[in-house]
Motif scaffolding. Structure first.
Motif, mmCIF file in Angstrom:
data_model
loop_
_atom_site.group_PDB
_atom_site.id
_atom_site.type_symbol
_atom_site.label_atom_id
_atom_site.label_comp_id
_atom_site.label_asym_id
_atom_site.label_seq_id
_atom_site.Cartn_x
_atom_site.Cartn_y
_atom_site.Cartn_z
ATOM 1 N N SER A 80 0.834 -1.192 0.000
ATOM 2 C CA SER A 80 0.000 0.000 0.000
ATOM 3 C C SER A 80 0.873 1.249 0.000
ATOM 4 O O SER A 80 1.925 1.292 0.643
ATOM 5 C CB SER A 80 -0.908 0.005 1.234
ATOM 6 O OG SER A 80 -1.560 1.253 1.363
ATOM 7 N N TYR A 81 0.455 2.246 -0.754
ATOM 8 C CA TYR A 81 1.220 3.483 -0.813
ATOM 9 C C TYR A 81 1.129 4.275 0.498
ATOM 10 O O TYR A 81 2.004 5.048 0.838
ATOM 11 C CB TYR A 81 0.711 4.377 -1.954
ATOM 12 C CG TYR A 81 0.973 3.804 -3.317
ATOM 13 C CD1 TYR A 81 2.279 3.518 -3.731
ATOM 14 C CD2 TYR A 81 -0.068 3.536 -4.197
ATOM 15 C CE1 TYR A 81 2.526 2.993 -4.993
ATOM 16 C CE2 TYR A 81 0.166 3.010 -5.456
ATOM 17 C CZ TYR A 81 1.468 2.742 -5.849
ATOM 18 O OH TYR A 81 1.706 2.220 -7.095
ATOM 19 N N SER A 82 0.056 4.086 1.246
ATOM 20 C CA SER A 82 -0.179 4.913 2.428
ATOM 21 C C SER A 82 0.164 4.234 3.741
ATOM 22 O O SER A 82 0.345 4.896 4.753
ATOM 23 C CB SER A 82 -1.650 5.355 2.465
ATOM 24 O OG SER A 82 -2.502 4.213 2.502
ATOM 25 N N ARG A 83 0.241 2.901 3.765
ATOM 26 C CA ARG A 83 0.498 2.217 5.025
ATOM 27 C C ARG A 83 1.203 0.889 4.756
ATOM 28 O O ARG A 83 1.284 0.444 3.617
ATOM 29 C CB ARG A 83 -0.799 2.002 5.812
ATOM 30 C CG ARG A 83 -1.904 1.354 5.011
ATOM 31 C CD ARG A 83 -3.270 1.614 5.629
ATOM 32 N NE ARG A 83 -4.348 1.081 4.798
ATOM 33 C CZ ARG A 83 -4.947 -0.068 4.999
ATOM 34 N NH1 ARG A 83 -4.560 -0.840 6.015
ATOM 35 N NH2 ARG A 83 -5.916 -0.471 4.224
ATOM 36 N N ASP A 84 1.662 0.284 5.794
ATOM 37 C CA ASP A 84 2.421 -0.957 5.671
ATOM 38 C C ASP A 84 1.475 -2.138 5.500
ATOM 39 O O ASP A 84 1.411 -3.039 6.336
ATOM 40 C CB ASP A 84 3.311 -1.139 6.911
ATOM 41 C CG ASP A 84 4.286 -2.290 6.732
ATOM 42 O OD1 ASP A 84 4.597 -2.612 5.577
ATOM 43 O OD2 ASP A 84 4.721 -2.846 7.746
ATOM 44 N N THR A 85 0.738 -2.127 4.397
ATOM 45 C CA THR A 85 -0.277 -3.137 4.134
ATOM 46 C C THR A 85 -0.030 -3.771 2.774
ATOM 47 O O THR A 85 0.319 -3.077 1.819
ATOM 48 C CB THR A 85 -1.689 -2.514 4.151
ATOM 49 O OG1 THR A 85 -1.905 -1.885 5.408
ATOM 50 C CG2 THR A 85 -2.758 -3.578 3.930
ATOM 51 N N LEU A 86 -0.218 -5.059 2.687
ATOM 52 C CA LEU A 86 -0.087 -5.768 1.427
ATOM 53 C C LEU A 86 -1.433 -5.761 0.717
ATOM 54 O O LEU A 86 -2.458 -6.102 1.302
ATOM 55 C CB LEU A 86 0.373 -7.200 1.676
ATOM 56 C CG LEU A 86 0.860 -7.978 0.445
ATOM 57 C CD1 LEU A 86 2.174 -7.382 -0.051
ATOM 58 C CD2 LEU A 86 1.053 -9.449 0.799
ATOM 59 N N MET A 87 -1.425 -5.360 -0.545
ATOM 60 C CA MET A 87 -2.649 -5.277 -1.329
ATOM 61 C C MET A 87 -2.581 -6.279 -2.480
ATOM 62 O O MET A 87 -1.499 -6.576 -3.008
ATOM 63 C CB MET A 87 -2.840 -3.860 -1.873
ATOM 64 C CG MET A 87 -2.772 -2.756 -0.820
ATOM 65 S SD MET A 87 -4.097 -2.869 0.406
ATOM 66 C CE MET A 87 -5.513 -2.391 -0.594
ATOM 67 N N VAL A 88 -3.743 -6.773 -2.886
ATOM 68 C CA VAL A 88 -3.807 -7.735 -3.973
ATOM 69 C C VAL A 88 -4.960 -7.373 -4.891
ATOM 70 O O VAL A 88 -6.001 -6.873 -4.439
ATOM 71 C CB VAL A 88 -3.964 -9.176 -3.432
ATOM 72 C CG1 VAL A 88 -5.245 -9.331 -2.629
ATOM 73 C CG2 VAL A 88 -3.906 -10.198 -4.562
ATOM 74 N N SER A 89 -4.789 -7.590 -6.194
ATOM 75 C CA SER A 89 -5.812 -7.260 -7.171
ATOM 76 C C SER A 89 -5.799 -8.284 -8.299
ATOM 77 O O SER A 89 -4.724 -8.785 -8.670
ATOM 78 C CB SER A 89 -5.579 -5.866 -7.761
ATOM 79 O OG SER A 89 -6.432 -5.628 -8.875
ATOM 80 N N PRO A 90 -6.942 -8.600 -8.867
ATOM 81 C CA PRO A 90 -6.948 -9.415 -10.093
ATOM 82 C C PRO A 90 -6.382 -8.598 -11.247
ATOM 83 O O PRO A 90 -6.433 -7.366 -11.253
ATOM 84 C CB PRO A 90 -8.437 -9.726 -10.305
ATOM 85 C CG PRO A 90 -9.153 -8.606 -9.629
ATOM 86 C CD PRO A 90 -8.311 -8.239 -8.441
ATOM 87 N N VAL A 91 -5.844 -9.278 -12.232
ATOM 88 C CA VAL A 91 -5.333 -8.647 -13.443
ATOM 89 C C VAL A 91 -6.230 -9.062 -14.596
ATOM 90 O O VAL A 91 -6.429 -10.261 -14.835
ATOM 91 C CB VAL A 91 -3.878 -9.077 -13.713
ATOM 92 C CG1 VAL A 91 -3.358 -8.451 -15.008
ATOM 93 C CG2 VAL A 91 -2.983 -8.706 -12.543
ATOM 94 N N ASP A 92 -6.802 -8.066 -15.302
ATOM 95 C CA ASP A 92 -7.731 -8.408 -16.379
ATOM 96 C C ASP A 92 -6.983 -8.765 -17.655
ATOM 97 O O ASP A 92 -5.748 -8.785 -17.709
ATOM 98 C CB ASP A 92 -8.733 -7.270 -16.617
ATOM 99 C CG ASP A 92 -8.077 -5.982 -17.107
ATOM 100 O OD1 ASP A 92 -6.960 -6.047 -17.655
ATOM 101 O OD2 ASP A 92 -8.697 -4.911 -16.938
ATOM 102 N N GLU A 93 -7.761 -9.044 -18.709
ATOM 103 C CA GLU A 93 -7.163 -9.505 -19.959
ATOM 104 C C GLU A 93 -6.285 -8.453 -20.628
ATOM 105 O O GLU A 93 -5.479 -8.761 -21.508
ATOM 106 C CB GLU A 93 -8.258 -9.947 -20.942
ATOM 107 C CG GLU A 93 -9.222 -8.854 -21.378
ATOM 108 C CD GLU A 93 -10.364 -8.653 -20.388
ATOM 109 O OE1 GLU A 93 -11.303 -7.904 -20.723
ATOM 110 O OE2 GLU A 93 -10.323 -9.259 -19.294
#
Length: 334
Positions: A12-25
């Motif tokens: 995360s840009y703002s905090r010490d957090t891991l973020m996850v997202s799907p990646v589209d086609e």
């Protein structure tokens, strides 16, 4: 969040957090969720393609990173990048724990470190000893570069291939949107600079500024860097030629300026001759590096010829046709 086949992970840009997202086609990741949420982890646990965008910004002991890495049990391809040249190697967040067959690394060999003319060319191409995923036997290194860089011939690679069964090195040229800052110290690299295409420096008109070092290079003297920017890869190749079995594929050599490879400019547009010249020079350089450090006996000519024939040297289009459009995109585009 439903299950997804291709996901991207970042801090995360703002905090010490891991973020996850799907990646589209289209390769877009824009639905970010907190990876410390067990429901999110459960939804993405079946992903077969994982993009690691953390780039060393997370410590290896990060709880969410460890939990996500342990949950990803079906990964076929782990992609890491994009990384820029110079500086220390980033600490691994995911690669050391995720089990996968193939790791893909993206790196920019000639990234600008500064807009200041005094530090503009002070870059170091590096492919280092990052931790590999558990069980990985296949490595793809996608190396983007600016073909106009005046010290491209001196590129220094740090690579480690032992234990791998397949290594693919892809070269991806690009041109900067901006022009380099003006400088009276370095001339753009071209075959006209010297008979061998070696980058040259022009005389300084002032003595109050030190000469910029450009690339950090290996200890092989310039007159014995027969392959220019590919030269230091021969250290890694010579180690693997010492009895291990590993298939090497070089992709995109046709996109590298002839001067950066210390080749005759006449080979610039003669791909068949360029390919075979590069293959012969690989053999010459491998045996030379075997005698540098630590000293090893040269590989006999007949054995070396056999090993060199196992090295595939392909154009980018030849490689695309071989692996297919989908895999080519995964290995060449972030």
């Amino acid at each position: 969040m439903p299950g997804f086949n291709h996901i991207r992970v970042r801090k995360s840009y703002s905090r010490d957090t891991l973020m996850v997202s799907p990646v589209d086609e289209n390769g877009v990741a824009d639905r970010w969720a907190d990876a410390s949420n067990p429901h999110v982890v459960s939804a993405v646990a079946t992903a077969t393609i994982v993009d690691d965008e953390c780039n060393g910004s997370l410590p290896s002991s990060h709880v969410a990173a460890l939990g996500l890495a342990d949950a990803l049990r079906h990964v076929h391809i782990l992609r890491r990048g994009p990384e820029t040249s110079g500086g220390p190697e980033p600490r691994p967040a995911l690669p050391g724990r995720v089990a996968t067959h193939t790791m893909v690394r993206f790196i920019d060999l000639t990234a600008w470190n500064s807009d200041d003319a005094e530090t503009f060319w002070r870059t170091r191409p590096i492919m280092g000893l990052l931790a590999r995923p558990k069980g990985a036997t296949r490595m793809v290194l996608n190396s983007s570069f600016d073909p106009r860089h005046p010290r491209l011939r001196e590129a220094s690679f740090s690579a480690y291939f032992l234990g791998l069964s397949e290594v693919t090195l892809i070269f991806t040229p690009y041109e900067r949107v901006r022009s380099p800052p003006p400088s009276g110290d370095l001339m753009p690299m071209s075959a006209a600079n010297t008979p061998t295409g070696t980058p040259t420096t022009s005389p300084r008109t002032s003595t109050d500024k030190p000469t910029r070092p450009g690339f950090i290079t290996s200890n092989i003297p310039p007159e014995q860097r027969w392959l220019g920017m590919l030269n230091d890869l021969m250290y890694a190749l010579s180690e693997c030629f010492g009895g291990t079995t590993c298939r090497f594929t070089l992709v995109g050599v046709e996109t590298i300026p002839a001067a950066a490879l210390n080749l005759d400019p006449a080979l610039a547009d003669d791909w068949p001759s360029r390919r075979e010249t590069v293959r012969k020079l690989i053999g010459r350089q491998v045996n030379f590096t075997r005698g540098v450090y630590p000293p090893q006996p040269p590989i006999p000519a007949d054995e070396l010829a056999h090993l060199l024939q196992d090295i595939r040297i392909l154009t980018r289009e030849e490689y695309r046709q071989r692996v297919g459009a989908e895999e080519f995109e995964l290995f060449t585009m972030w």
